[in-house]
Design a protein around this motif. Sequence first.
Motif, mmCIF file in Angstrom:
data_model
loop_
_atom_site.group_PDB
_atom_site.id
_atom_site.type_symbol
_atom_site.label_atom_id
_atom_site.label_comp_id
_atom_site.label_asym_id
_atom_site.label_seq_id
_atom_site.Cartn_x
_atom_site.Cartn_y
_atom_site.Cartn_z
ATOM 1 N N SER A 188 12.727 -33.440 23.303
ATOM 2 C CA SER A 188 12.686 -32.146 23.336
ATOM 3 C C SER A 188 14.262 -31.522 23.337
ATOM 4 O O SER A 188 15.052 -31.590 22.180
ATOM 5 C CB SER A 188 11.828 -31.470 24.389
ATOM 6 O OG SER A 188 11.561 -30.156 24.140
ATOM 7 N N SER A 202 13.010 -30.121 18.257
ATOM 8 C CA SER A 202 12.916 -29.080 16.994
ATOM 9 C C SER A 202 14.203 -28.720 16.645
ATOM 10 O O SER A 202 15.209 -28.895 17.507
ATOM 11 C CB SER A 202 12.311 -27.729 17.201
ATOM 12 O OG SER A 202 10.759 -27.967 17.537
ATOM 13 N N HIS A 204 2.739 -32.475 24.530
ATOM 14 C CA HIS A 204 4.391 -32.494 24.368
ATOM 15 C C HIS A 204 5.191 -33.530 25.578
ATOM 16 O O HIS A 204 6.031 -34.201 25.238
ATOM 17 C CB HIS A 204 5.119 -31.121 24.730
ATOM 18 C CG HIS A 204 6.445 -30.862 24.681
ATOM 19 N ND1 HIS A 204 6.970 -31.109 23.228
ATOM 20 C CD2 HIS A 204 7.453 -30.440 25.353
ATOM 21 C CE1 HIS A 204 8.283 -30.708 23.485
ATOM 22 N NE2 HIS A 204 8.616 -30.090 24.498
ATOM 23 N N CYS A 234 5.678 -28.354 20.097
ATOM 24 C CA CYS A 234 6.535 -28.971 18.807
ATOM 25 C C CYS A 234 5.575 -29.851 18.120
ATOM 26 O O CYS A 234 5.534 -30.983 17.889
ATOM 27 C CB CYS A 234 7.614 -29.991 19.690
ATOM 28 S SG CYS A 234 8.954 -30.406 18.467
ATOM 29 N N ALA A 238 7.524 -29.252 13.248
ATOM 30 C CA ALA A 238 8.701 -29.372 13.492
ATOM 31 C C ALA A 238 9.464 -30.751 13.063
ATOM 32 O O ALA A 238 10.403 -30.761 12.689
ATOM 33 C CB ALA A 238 8.685 -29.318 14.917
#
Length: 269
Positions: free
Chosen positions: A95, A121, A241, A216, A220
């Motif tokens: 992340s 992302s 996630h 995400c 992404a």
Amino acid sequence: MGLQTATAALNDVQTHYCASGSGPAVVFVHGLAEDHRSWRRQQAEFADHRTYAYDVRGHGASTLGDANGTLAQLRDDLLAFLDEVSGPAVCVGFSLGGTVVLSAAAHRPDLVTGVIVLGTSSVVGRAAAEINLQRAAETGDAVLASLRADTAMMVSNSTVDVDEVVARRAESIGDGRGYANAATAMAGLRGNPLTPELAAIKCPVAVIGGEHDVLCPRKAADILLEALPQATYQEIPDAGHLMNVDNPEAVTAALRSALAAGRGPLEPS
């Protein structure tokens, strides 16, 4: 070699980290509202690598320093770690950490020998940017309430003890200033996307996504894959996630596969 803890003076921060194993270097970078402990399983299992997991500034036991809320500063912290502690390494980021790793790889190809990103992302939309700025502005009980709501949304495995995960994440952010700083940095991807910089990355890149990641999603990952046409993609089944919470066995297997496949520079197209 067992788990070792240490602190290094890097830039304006006392950076806490854990190291383990022996062999090729791998540096793990955690996500927002986490710390080095999120990689504990992988550090235990990858004894054939020299692994490092550090606390991002203002998280865990690392100090905040003169934080300015930018991805560039977090990137430079990783580059300092690579330059002064681990040496050139494959970098694994989740992340927030994945965005930091991608930026580092684009700026210092001599230090980042391979990239593995999970739930990452290179750009955020307006809604995501606004949420990150809202999180950065929250104080007191509002921080814990939002952390609880966000964590519940990030987990898809019904057997996960969400309260336990929230408690660990709350401990990792301490007084919340490092969390606010990192959230501000992520919001900055709205007006200053990382995507254009990805073309400068020359090392192997593996992109890993969670099957049920609502923060995400596959879109992404597709943005990354389009900008990095030689990158590979793996999906973690039955995971949101927080995929290393939902399905740590599959994450470990995917990382092992990516590490085995990602040796050496990419060949020209």
